[in-house]
Every structure is written in C-alpha cells, then in structure tokens.
Scaffold this active site. Structure first.
Site, PDB file in Angstrom:
ATOM      1  CG  ASP A  15     -10.455  11.125 -44.770  1.00  0.00           C
ATOM      2  OD1 ASP A  15      -9.241  10.920 -44.934  1.00  0.00           O
ATOM      3  OD2 ASP A  15     -11.296  11.060 -45.689  1.00  0.00           O
ATOM      4  CD  GLU A 115      -7.761   9.032 -41.543  1.00  0.00           C
ATOM      5  OE1 GLU A 115      -8.059   8.163 -40.699  1.00  0.00           O
ATOM      6  OE2 GLU A 115      -7.679   8.792 -42.768  1.00  0.00           O
TER       7      GLU A 115
END
Length: 419
Positions: A15, A115
């Site tokens: 992320d 992500e």
C-alpha cells in the site's frame, strides 16, 4: 483448525502511503514525511473534501482524509494541491511496471490505484527469500519514485491484507502466518476493524454476542450460515485466516457483486427536482454498466447524505422489485419512490445508487402484458453502443443540460477529480 492442506504461498500486499499526497510531493520536490501536504478536491469550493494528507499534516494540524478545506488552518508551512488524476494513474502504472521486473504479470493483482497484491511463490532461486524481496521492492519504489509504502505478507491474500492493515501500516512491514492468527487476529475488536466487516455486519454480529474476531472464530458456523447465508460462512473462515481466493479474484465470495455509483455534489441541492436530475444521470451510468456485464437486478438502493448544516444525517434505503431489470427508467422510478418516502427536505450533498440481488440477463422472462419491453431492451443496448463508440456525452438526456446536471462537467474528470 487444520491448516496443512490450505494454501501456503508467499503473497505480499503493498500500500502506497497517502498516495495522492506522496505523488504531489514527488512532483514538487517535497518530502512527504516532513512537509504538511493536503490534496483537496477543488480550490473553488470551501467545503471541498481532503483527499489525502501527509503524516505531518495529520500529526501537526490534525487534518486527515475526509476533512473539509475550510477546516485547514492558514499556516505558511502547509502546501495545498488540487488532484492530478492522470499523473496519479501514470505513477501507479509505473510502480506496477517496476514490480513486474520481479514477477510475471499474472502474479500481480492491482487492488486499487495505490494497493496491489504480489505472489512471490517460486521466486526464491531468482531473488532469494520472499520477505527480503518484498522489502527490496518496497525500498526501490521509495528510491525511484519517492513514494513510501507499507507491506504485509501472508500465506494467502487475506492474511497479507490483514498483516498490512492491522500491523504493517504502523511498522512499515509485517509478515503473518497461520500460527499468528490466535495471537494477532483474534484479539481484534471492534469487528469493523476486520477486513470485510462493515458497521452493519458488526451490529448484527454484536446482537449475537460476537464482539471480537476470536468470538467470531469460536461461534457456531451453522448459526452464522442460518442468519447470513454464504457471508456467514465466509466471515467464519476469515476469522481463522482462511482464504481460498486465487490471485486476481476479488476477496469476496463469487456472486456477491453489485453495480453502484456514489457522487459528492459540488454544492448543496435543496429541492427534490434538482436531486432527481442527478439521480437520473446516476441511474443511467449504473444500468449501462449492468447491461454491459450482462446482468439484471432486483434490489435498488438509494443513499443521501445531507450537508453539514442539516439537522439530520440522511438515509440509506432499499426496495426489492418482483421482476429483475437493467432498465434505466425502472431503477430511476424506484429511486424517486424512495426519495419521496424518505427525503426530509434538507440540503443534499452526497448521493449514491446501487443495484444488487443480481442474476444473468438471459434469465429475464417475457411479459405478455408489456409489449414494449423487448424494444426498450434493444434501445438500451443501442444507446450504450453509441456512447461507447462516440463518447459518454454523445447522447445525453435534456436534464443534463440544466444547471443541476453534472454529467457534462464530470465527463472532463478522471475518477471524479481533475485530470
């Protein structure tokens, strides 16, 4: 629980921290970890939402994603930017391209713009231990693009995601195994902290005396399935860290799909007439995607959030119709019915519509009392084809040219924001 025959791969979930703010920092040669930065939807709207904030912005000025522009103090150290969605997308693609130097494309699942899941299983002979490879990729992304990140690793997609959300976002890197489930996952509460459990499901589980992930893991599976169906089965096994999804599949049970659209309005909409105009545009978009995917649905949901000046919070209501549909006007009429029933006259600032309870379009049955149904189906697909070929605004309803219409303005945006 016996984990011996369950997947035990080397999957990491990465992320990009405060991605939009990090991108703007990189573009302007700023350090996102030391500079107070906020990316806001529009400079023209005092109530525009903060889309991303750097760590110093959160720590020093208590401004985070979801705050409004007027809440940001005037301070010489603060840097404000409007979003550049095209740049954000390009940066995301470049990061994915860099990851693809280590694994083939099919080993990468882009979960969102900031992500991704990556399967390093089998790369040991090329790059060494998977956890070291993941950390190497993490460092290279920061050195090449100036984007800090957090990485969670696990034997499946679920545990990699949980390691990221519950651990790595605080420490930078975390690796979970099945053995870590009792110690690291089961103590988690409230249940909405668990991936895949929203506030409504949390309330339902609380009603059953289930307050932590450990409570969920040790609850009666039959009771969960009886009350929640397949979702009860899924939540139970997720509480044990079990996920049989293949990389590239969504982390939800197959068949649990829907089509929806949410929109933050750029000003308060005070009247039913204005709200109805935007609802028609939104229903048009949702049903176009539903037709393109080859589905029809029975349950139609309308959500309205009122502005900060309103006395109430808004509503989120659904209606299930007898005959499944993918017709724009059918969905629109149901939304208007819900609007007339629950709208309290407060200024609206955010709208959402959703179609669920889906089934394949071929399941539609002939209606002897509706002779024009076939024509409407053909017309819908024809309009979709024209818009696909010539652009989304090549055919518009007249209401889109009124002051309340948003379709023309939003066509110039990317992901709802400035390109």
């Amino acid at each position: 629980m016996n984990y011996e025959n369950l997947p035990n791969r080397s999957i990491f979930c990465i992320d990009m921290k405060c991605f939009y703010a990090s991108c703007m920092a990189s573009l302007h040669n700023l350090d996102v970890m030391t500079t107070p930065i906020a990316v806001i939807g529009s400079f023209e709207q005092p109530g525009s939402v903060v889309l991303a904030a750097s760590p110093p912005m959160k720590q020093r000025f208590k401004i985070k994603t979801g705050n409004r522009r007027y809440e940001i103090p005037k301070h010489p150290d603060i840097h404000l930017f409007e979003p550049k969605m095209s740049y954000f997308i390009d940066m995301s693609m470049e990061i994915t391209k860099h990851i693809s130097k280590y694994v083939p494309p099919e080993a990468i699942h882009v979960y969102s713009i900031d992500e991704s899941f990556v399967d390093l299983t089998g790369t040991e002979k090329l790059w060494g231990p998977p956890e070291l490879t993941a950390q190497k990729i993490q460092r290279e992304i920061y050195n090449l693009f100036g984007i800090p990140s957090a990485v969670g690793m696990g034997p499946n997609m679920l545990l990699a995601k949980l390691a990221l959300d519950l651990d790595a976002k605080k420490t930078g890197f975390a690796k979970w195994t099945y053995d870590d489930v009792p110690e690291k996952l089961w103590p988690v509460k409230p249940l909405s902290e668990m991936w895949g459990i929203g506030s409504r499901m949390e309330a339902n589980l609380n009603d059953m005396g289930i307050f932590s992930v450990g409570d969920l893991a040790h609850s009666n599976l039959n009771d969960l399935e009886k009350r929640f169906g397949v979702m009860g089965n899924q939540h139970y096994h997720h509480a044990w860290g079990i996920d049989l999804s293949n990389l590239g599949e969504p982390l939800v049970t197959k068949g649990q799909i829907s089509f929806g659209k949410g929109q933050m309005l750029m000003r308060d909409y005070h009247t039913r007439k204005e709200i109805a105009i935007v609802l028609l545009e939104m229903c048009e978009d949702v049903m176009r995607r539903t037709r393109e995917a080859g589905y029809v649905g029975r349950t139609i949901t309308l959500g309205i959030s009122y502005s900060d000046r309103a006395m109430t919070n808004g509503f989120y209501r659904s209606k299930t119709i007898e005959v499944p549909t993918n017709e724009t006007m059918v969905m629109y009429r149901v939304c208007i019915e819900l609007l007339d029933k629950y709208f309290e006259g407060e200024p609206a600032r955010q709208l959402s519509v959703r179609l669920t309870n889906l089934e394949p379009e071929r399941s539609i049955q002939l209606d002897l009392f509706d002779e024009r149904k076939d024509r409407r189906q053909v017309l819908g697909h024809t309009v979709d084809a024209i818009r696909t070929k010539f652009g989304a605004t090549s055919l518009l309803r007249a209401v889109s040219f009124t002051d309340a219409g948003t379709a023309l303005k939003r066509e110039k945006l990317v992901g709802g924001h400035l390109a």
